[in-house]
Scaffold this motif. Structure first.
Motif, PDB file in Angstrom:
ATOM      1  N   ALA A 150      48.441  21.463  35.587  1.00 59.78           N
ATOM      2  CA  ALA A 150      48.624  22.823  35.068  1.00 59.78           C
ATOM      3  C   ALA A 150      47.253  23.469  34.925  1.00 59.78           C
ATOM      4  O   ALA A 150      46.297  22.815  34.517  1.00 59.78           O
ATOM      5  CB  ALA A 150      49.326  22.778  33.717  1.00 59.78           C
ATOM      6  N   PRO A 151      47.140  24.732  35.260  1.00 58.08           N
ATOM      7  CA  PRO A 151      45.859  25.419  35.100  1.00 58.08           C
ATOM      8  C   PRO A 151      45.415  25.419  33.646  1.00 58.08           C
ATOM      9  O   PRO A 151      46.265  25.370  32.764  1.00 58.08           O
ATOM     10  CB  PRO A 151      46.146  26.842  35.568  1.00 58.08           C
ATOM     11  CG  PRO A 151      47.393  26.750  36.359  1.00 58.08           C
ATOM     12  CD  PRO A 151      48.172  25.590  35.805  1.00 58.08           C
ATOM     13  N   PRO A 152      44.129  25.469  33.444  1.00 58.17           N
ATOM     14  CA  PRO A 152      43.055  25.659  34.398  1.00 58.17           C
ATOM     15  C   PRO A 152      42.613  24.340  35.049  1.00 58.17           C
ATOM     16  O   PRO A 152      42.730  23.274  34.459  1.00 58.17           O
ATOM     17  CB  PRO A 152      41.942  26.268  33.573  1.00 58.17           C
ATOM     18  CG  PRO A 152      42.168  25.782  32.185  1.00 58.17           C
ATOM     19  CD  PRO A 152      43.654  25.606  32.046  1.00 58.17           C
ATOM     20  N   VAL A 153      42.069  24.469  36.258  1.00 59.01           N
ATOM     21  CA  VAL A 153      41.708  23.302  37.059  1.00 59.01           C
ATOM     22  C   VAL A 153      40.336  23.510  37.694  1.00 59.01           C
ATOM     23  O   VAL A 153      40.079  24.563  38.289  1.00 59.01           O
ATOM     24  CB  VAL A 153      42.754  23.053  38.168  1.00 59.01           C
ATOM     25  CG1 VAL A 153      42.369  21.877  39.049  1.00 59.01           C
ATOM     26  CG2 VAL A 153      44.139  22.832  37.558  1.00 59.01           C
ATOM     27  N   ALA A 154      39.483  22.508  37.584  1.00 58.81           N
ATOM     28  CA  ALA A 154      38.207  22.476  38.297  1.00 58.81           C
ATOM     29  C   ALA A 154      38.430  21.597  39.532  1.00 58.81           C
ATOM     30  O   ALA A 154      38.694  20.406  39.397  1.00 58.81           O
ATOM     31  CB  ALA A 154      37.107  21.889  37.416  1.00 58.81           C
ATOM     32  N   ASN A 168      47.452  22.925  49.914  1.00 60.70           N
ATOM     33  CA  ASN A 168      47.936  22.447  48.619  1.00 60.70           C
ATOM     34  C   ASN A 168      47.626  23.450  47.504  1.00 60.70           C
ATOM     35  O   ASN A 168      48.480  23.728  46.652  1.00 60.70           O
ATOM     36  CB  ASN A 168      47.329  21.086  48.287  1.00 60.70           C
ATOM     37  CG  ASN A 168      47.859  19.971  49.157  1.00 60.70           C
ATOM     38  OD1 ASN A 168      48.890  20.110  49.820  1.00 60.70           O
ATOM     39  ND2 ASN A 168      47.155  18.857  49.180  1.00 60.70           N
ATOM     40  N   VAL A 169      46.420  23.996  47.509  1.00 60.97           N
ATOM     41  CA  VAL A 169      46.047  24.982  46.488  1.00 60.97           C
ATOM     42  C   VAL A 169      46.915  26.231  46.640  1.00 60.97           C
ATOM     43  O   VAL A 169      47.428  26.765  45.649  1.00 60.97           O
ATOM     44  CB  VAL A 169      44.550  25.334  46.583  1.00 60.97           C
ATOM     45  CG1 VAL A 169      44.199  26.502  45.661  1.00 60.97           C
ATOM     46  CG2 VAL A 169      43.691  24.118  46.232  1.00 60.97           C
ATOM     47  N   GLN A 170      47.111  26.678  47.863  1.00 56.00           N
ATOM     48  CA  GLN A 170      47.939  27.863  48.107  1.00 56.00           C
ATOM     49  C   GLN A 170      49.375  27.649  47.617  1.00 56.00           C
ATOM     50  O   GLN A 170      49.986  28.545  47.046  1.00 56.00           O
ATOM     51  CB  GLN A 170      47.926  28.203  49.594  1.00 56.00           C
ATOM     52  CG  GLN A 170      48.607  29.512  49.912  1.00 56.00           C
ATOM     53  CD  GLN A 170      48.505  29.846  51.394  1.00 56.00           C
ATOM     54  OE1 GLN A 170      48.355  28.978  52.239  1.00 56.00           O
ATOM     55  NE2 GLN A 170      48.591  31.135  51.694  1.00 56.00           N
ATOM     56  N   TRP A 174      48.088  29.534  42.441  1.00 59.04           N
ATOM     57  CA  TRP A 174      47.079  29.797  41.423  1.00 59.04           C
ATOM     58  C   TRP A 174      46.136  30.879  41.905  1.00 59.04           C
ATOM     59  O   TRP A 174      45.968  31.097  43.109  1.00 59.04           O
ATOM     60  CB  TRP A 174      46.274  28.543  41.121  1.00 59.04           C
ATOM     61  CG  TRP A 174      47.038  27.414  40.508  1.00 59.04           C
ATOM     62  CD1 TRP A 174      48.196  27.473  39.795  1.00 59.04           C
ATOM     63  CD2 TRP A 174      46.684  26.035  40.571  1.00 59.04           C
ATOM     64  NE1 TRP A 174      48.572  26.226  39.393  1.00 59.04           N
ATOM     65  CE2 TRP A 174      47.667  25.320  39.851  1.00 59.04           C
ATOM     66  CE3 TRP A 174      45.638  25.333  41.139  1.00 59.04           C
ATOM     67  CZ2 TRP A 174      47.620  23.949  39.690  1.00 59.04           C
ATOM     68  CZ3 TRP A 174      45.586  23.961  40.990  1.00 59.04           C
ATOM     69  CH2 TRP A 174      46.576  23.276  40.270  1.00 59.04           C
ATOM     70  N   VAL A 175      45.452  31.533  40.966  1.00 61.59           N
ATOM     71  CA  VAL A 175      44.485  32.574  41.268  1.00 61.59           C
ATOM     72  C   VAL A 175      43.079  32.001  41.061  1.00 61.59           C
ATOM     73  O   VAL A 175      42.756  31.523  39.963  1.00 61.59           O
ATOM     74  CB  VAL A 175      44.710  33.806  40.357  1.00 61.59           C
ATOM     75  CG1 VAL A 175      43.638  34.861  40.608  1.00 61.59           C
ATOM     76  CG2 VAL A 175      46.107  34.371  40.565  1.00 61.59           C
ATOM     77  N   GLU A 176      42.279  32.065  42.122  1.00 68.69           N
ATOM     78  CA  GLU A 176      40.900  31.564  42.023  1.00 68.69           C
ATOM     79  C   GLU A 176      40.129  32.407  41.023  1.00 68.69           C
ATOM     80  O   GLU A 176      40.265  33.621  40.957  1.00 68.69           O
ATOM     81  CB  GLU A 176      40.215  31.613  43.386  1.00 68.69           C
ATOM     82  CG  GLU A 176      38.835  30.985  43.368  1.00 68.69           C
ATOM     83  CD  GLU A 176      38.216  30.860  44.749  1.00 68.69           C
ATOM     84  OE1 GLU A 176      37.182  30.186  44.843  1.00 68.69           O
ATOM     85  OE2 GLU A 176      38.762  31.423  45.719  1.00 68.69           O
ATOM     86  N   GLY A 177      39.312  31.755  40.210  1.00 69.61           N
ATOM     87  CA  GLY A 177      38.528  32.448  39.200  1.00 69.61           C
ATOM     88  C   GLY A 177      39.265  32.621  37.884  1.00 69.61           C
ATOM     89  O   GLY A 177      38.669  32.999  36.884  1.00 69.61           O
ATOM     90  N   ILE A 178      40.564  32.363  37.886  1.00 70.73           N
ATOM     91  CA  ILE A 178      41.363  32.432  36.647  1.00 70.73           C
ATOM     92  C   ILE A 178      42.010  31.077  36.395  1.00 70.73           C
ATOM     93  O   ILE A 178      41.792  30.460  35.367  1.00 70.73           O
ATOM     94  CB  ILE A 178      42.425  33.538  36.724  1.00 70.73           C
ATOM     95  CG1 ILE A 178      41.737  34.900  36.820  1.00 70.73           C
ATOM     96  CG2 ILE A 178      43.355  33.485  35.511  1.00 70.73           C
ATOM     97  CD1 ILE A 178      42.656  36.055  37.056  1.00 70.73           C
TER      98      ILE A 178
END
Length: 184
Positions: A150-154, A168-170, A174-178
C-alpha cells in the motif's frame, strides 16, 4: 545562485563526491522546478577515465537517501519553504525491492527513518517467505508481494530491464511523486 553553487570536493577526501547530484537535490530541496527542453543545450562528455566513474554506489546512495529524508520524510530539516507536502510518508512506507538496492537503501537511512519502514515488497516467493532480517540493526520486517503493498512506496528496483517493473507499477495505478518515488 539560490542553491549556492556546487559543493567542492573536500581536500584529501577518500573518494570523489557527486557534486552534480548534490546540486540537483539541493535545488529540489528549495522547491526548485525541473522542465524538459526539446533541444540540445550542452554536450556532456562521459569518459571512463572521468571522475564520475570513480564515485561509488554507496556515496551516490548516501546523497539520494539523505535527500529523500530531507524532502520526503522531513527528517533533519528545520523548515520547508512551502510547507511539508508528504505527511503520509511519516506514518510509514514500504520499500519495493528486497534485493541489494532495497536493502542498501534501508541501511542508508537514519534510525529515525528506518523506523518508518513497515515492510518490503518483492515478486520473489523465496524472499517473501524468508522476510527481511538484519541482525546488525536488530530489525525484522515482513516481505509482501508487490500487489499487497500500500502506498507510500519507495521503489528500489532498476527500470528499463524488459519493462516488467514499469508494467507492475502501472498496474497498481499509483501516482509518481505522491504514492511512490523511484529511488534507484
Amino acid at each position: 545562485d539560490k542553491v549556492g553553487g556546487y559543493k567542492e570536493q573536500d581536500v584529501g577526501a577518500p573518494e570523489p563526491f557527486p557534486s552534480d547530484l548534490d546540486f540537483f537535490h539541493r535545488h529540489l530541496d528549495l522547491d526548485g522546478k525541473l522542465g524538459k527542453v526539446n533541444e540540445h543545450l550542452i554536450m556532456y562528455r562521459y569518459l571512463k577515465t572521468g571522475l564520475s566513474w570513480k564515485i561509488s554506489r554507496r556515496v551516490l546512495l548516501q546523497v539520494k537517501s539523505k535527500a529523500f529524508e530531507r524532502r520526503i520524510l522531513n527528517i533533519n530539516r528545520s523548515s520547508r519553504p512551502n510547507g511539508f507536502k508528504h505527511e503520509k510518508w511519516t506514518r510509514g512506507f514500504t520499500i519495493w525491492g528486497n534485493g541489494r538496492d532495497g536493502k542498501d537503501f534501508f541501511k542508508s537511512l537514519s534510525p529515525e527513518s528506518r523506523a518508518l519502514v513497515t515492510c518490503f515488497a518483492d515478486i520473489d516467493p523465496a524472499k517473501i517467505k524468508r522476510g527481511y532480517y538484519n541482525p546488525n540493526l536488530n530489525v525484522r520486517l515482513p516481505v509482501v508481494h508487490f500487489t499487497e503493498a500500500a502506498p507510500p512506496v519507495a521503489i528500489c528496483v532498476a527500470m528499463d530491464r524488459g519493462g516488467q517493473l514499469e508494467r507492475n507499477v502501472q498496474a497498481m495505478k499509483w501516482v509518481e511523486g505522491i504514492d511512490y518515488f523511484h529511488m534507484v
